[in-house]
Design a protein around this motif. Structure first.
Motif, mmCIF file in Angstrom:
data_model
loop_
_atom_site.group_PDB
_atom_site.id
_atom_site.type_symbol
_atom_site.label_atom_id
_atom_site.label_comp_id
_atom_site.label_asym_id
_atom_site.label_seq_id
_atom_site.Cartn_x
_atom_site.Cartn_y
_atom_site.Cartn_z
ATOM 1 N N ALA A 1 1.603 -11.154 -1.166
ATOM 2 C CA ALA A 1 1.735 -11.818 -2.466
ATOM 3 C C ALA A 1 2.475 -13.141 -2.316
ATOM 4 O O ALA A 1 3.436 -13.259 -1.554
ATOM 5 C CB ALA A 1 2.474 -10.914 -3.443
ATOM 6 N N GLY A 2 2.016 -14.139 -3.057
ATOM 7 C CA GLY A 2 2.646 -15.447 -3.015
ATOM 8 C C GLY A 2 3.907 -15.494 -3.859
ATOM 9 O O GLY A 2 4.229 -14.563 -4.605
ATOM 10 N N VAL A 3 4.606 -16.612 -3.763
ATOM 11 C CA VAL A 3 5.883 -16.745 -4.453
ATOM 12 C C VAL A 3 5.712 -16.675 -5.967
ATOM 13 O O VAL A 3 6.573 -16.126 -6.675
ATOM 14 C CB VAL A 3 6.584 -18.056 -4.040
ATOM 15 C CG1 VAL A 3 5.779 -19.276 -4.467
ATOM 16 C CG2 VAL A 3 7.990 -18.127 -4.611
ATOM 17 N N LEU B 1 3.150 -11.297 -13.473
ATOM 18 C CA LEU B 1 3.688 -11.069 -14.819
ATOM 19 C C LEU B 1 3.125 -9.780 -15.418
ATOM 20 O O LEU B 1 3.831 -9.041 -16.112
ATOM 21 C CB LEU B 1 3.343 -12.258 -15.712
ATOM 22 C CG LEU B 1 4.100 -12.397 -17.033
ATOM 23 C CD1 LEU B 1 5.546 -12.809 -16.782
ATOM 24 C CD2 LEU B 1 3.410 -13.423 -17.932
ATOM 25 N N LEU B 2 1.856 -9.503 -15.134
ATOM 26 C CA LEU B 2 1.201 -8.309 -15.671
ATOM 27 C C LEU B 2 1.380 -7.093 -14.767
ATOM 28 O O LEU B 2 0.916 -6.000 -15.103
ATOM 29 C CB LEU B 2 -0.293 -8.581 -15.877
ATOM 30 C CG LEU B 2 -0.640 -9.662 -16.909
ATOM 31 C CD1 LEU B 2 -2.149 -9.864 -16.970
ATOM 32 C CD2 LEU B 2 -0.090 -9.308 -18.283
ATOM 33 N N GLY B 3 2.035 -7.294 -13.619
ATOM 34 C CA GLY B 3 2.276 -6.173 -12.717
ATOM 35 C C GLY B 3 1.020 -5.630 -12.068
ATOM 36 O O GLY B 3 0.914 -4.430 -11.801
ATOM 37 N N LYS B 4 0.059 -6.510 -11.797
ATOM 38 C CA LYS B 4 -1.177 -6.061 -11.168
ATOM 39 C C LYS B 4 -0.905 -5.565 -9.751
ATOM 40 O O LYS B 4 0.007 -6.037 -9.074
ATOM 41 C CB LYS B 4 -2.198 -7.203 -11.139
ATOM 42 C CG LYS B 4 -2.752 -7.564 -12.505
ATOM 43 C CD LYS B 4 -3.873 -8.584 -12.374
ATOM 44 C CE LYS B 4 -4.513 -8.886 -13.714
ATOM 45 N NZ LYS B 4 -5.629 -9.860 -13.592
ATOM 46 N N ASP B 5 -1.715 -4.618 -9.327
ATOM 47 C CA ASP B 5 -1.564 -4.063 -7.983
ATOM 48 C C ASP B 5 -1.992 -5.100 -6.945
ATOM 49 O O ASP B 5 -3.161 -5.475 -6.864
ATOM 50 C CB ASP B 5 -2.416 -2.802 -7.820
ATOM 51 C CG ASP B 5 -1.882 -1.643 -8.645
ATOM 52 O OD1 ASP B 5 -0.665 -1.628 -8.908
ATOM 53 O OD2 ASP B 5 -2.677 -0.765 -9.028
ATOM 54 N N THR B 6 -1.046 -5.585 -6.192
ATOM 55 C CA THR B 6 -1.334 -6.512 -5.105
ATOM 56 C C THR B 6 -0.481 -6.126 -3.909
ATOM 57 O O THR B 6 0.571 -5.490 -4.051
ATOM 58 C CB THR B 6 -1.014 -7.974 -5.496
ATOM 59 O OG1 THR B 6 0.350 -8.057 -5.936
ATOM 60 C CG2 THR B 6 -1.923 -8.457 -6.608
ATOM 61 N N ASP B 7 -0.940 -6.498 -2.745
ATOM 62 C CA ASP B 7 -0.184 -6.257 -1.522
ATOM 63 C C ASP B 7 1.028 -7.184 -1.527
ATOM 64 O O ASP B 7 0.895 -8.396 -1.360
ATOM 65 C CB ASP B 7 -1.071 -6.534 -0.305
ATOM 66 C CG ASP B 7 -0.375 -6.192 1.009
ATOM 67 O OD1 ASP B 7 0.865 -6.035 1.007
ATOM 68 O OD2 ASP B 7 -1.070 -6.097 2.038
ATOM 69 N N GLN B 8 2.214 -6.622 -1.724
ATOM 70 C CA GLN B 8 3.403 -7.450 -1.865
ATOM 71 C C GLN B 8 3.775 -8.183 -0.584
ATOM 72 O O GLN B 8 4.491 -9.180 -0.627
ATOM 73 C CB GLN B 8 4.577 -6.603 -2.358
ATOM 74 C CG GLN B 8 4.461 -6.213 -3.818
ATOM 75 C CD GLN B 8 4.300 -7.439 -4.716
ATOM 76 O OE1 GLN B 8 5.219 -8.224 -4.880
ATOM 77 N NE2 GLN B 8 3.103 -7.621 -5.279
#
Length: 240
Positions: free
Chosen positions: A165-167, A155-162
């Motif tokens: 990334a979980g559902v 929701l916050l658009g944090k940098d994560t490895d898409q």
């Protein structure tokens, strides 16, 4: 969940998210919690860059609620619809409980994500606990699950490895980006219908004035089909 268990779970989640060793993540979380308690001398303490209680509503929270209310009502519809054609007790209870627990999952995810959003902005723990209507911090932490943290990150658009990334992270991003699982038009229509059903418009014409024009127009049309409400119907049993 005991406070120590909650801290360990939070450390594991941070370790998985950042790659930081578990022991270091746990130590950092404990330091942050102690530092936060020391800094939190007033109810309205707001760190630099955080959102305070008196600031404008972050748009992602309204979008979050719109999405989950839409999904919850979908399951409510399916639960009601089941009773129209399923007459067997066992089959009816099976399907209806499936639908209602699906709705409950969305409700828990929505509530937990709002609470986690408040924690993210260092809102007073007492304020969060009061708003959740729970007796202590242990009950607050029960709302903040791994899924909730994942949902908030998206929701916050944090940098994560898409790719990893979980559902729930992906759903959070879709909510803000208005794509994927999201149906803005259906959300608008649902909000209009709910306003037509539950607002005081039948005896207070200004009740819909704060709605966006397109939603208000639908609500006004739908309200013409709704039996007039009595003023004593406004408060449901248990409302505070």
């Amino acid at each position: 969940m005991h406070t120590n268990h909650a801290a360990k779970n939070a450390a594991r989640a941070r370790s998985m998210e950042t790659g930081q060793p578990y022991a270091a993540a746990l130590a950092d979380l404990r330091k942050e919690r102690l530092a936060h308690k020391e800094r939190l001398t007033t109810e309205d303490y707001v760190p630099a860059g955080a959102i305070g209680p008196g600031d404008a509503l972050p748009p992602e929270l309204l979008l979050l609620v719109r999405y989950h209310v839409d999904m919850i009502n979908r399951y409510f519809h399916e639960a009601l619809d089941e009773g129209r054609y399923q007459k067997q007790y066992g089959e009816w209870t099976r399907i209806v409980l499936y639908r209602l627990t699906d709705a409950l999952e969305h409700l828990h995810l929505m509530v937990g994500t709002i609470a986690a959003h408040m924690q993210h902005n260092h809102i007073s723990p007492d304020r969060i606990r009061t708003y959740l209507q729970v007796p202590d911090q242990r009950h607050v932490e029960q709302f903040i699950s791994r899924r909730v943290r994942e949902h908030l990150a998206g929701l916050l658009g944090k940098d994560t490895d898409q790719e990893k990334a979980g559902v729930f992270d992906r759903v959070g991003r879709s909510i803000v980006q208005r794509e994927g699982w999201i149906s803005p038009e259906r959300e608008d229509t649902l909000e209009a219908f709910l306003a037509a059903l539950y607002s005081t418009y039948s005896y207070e014409p200004s009740a819909l004035d704060d709605l966006p024009d397109d939603i208000r127009n639908i609500a006004v049309q739908a309200a013409a089909l709704v039996p007039p409400a009595r003023e004593d119907e406004d408060a449901a049993p248990g409302d505070q």
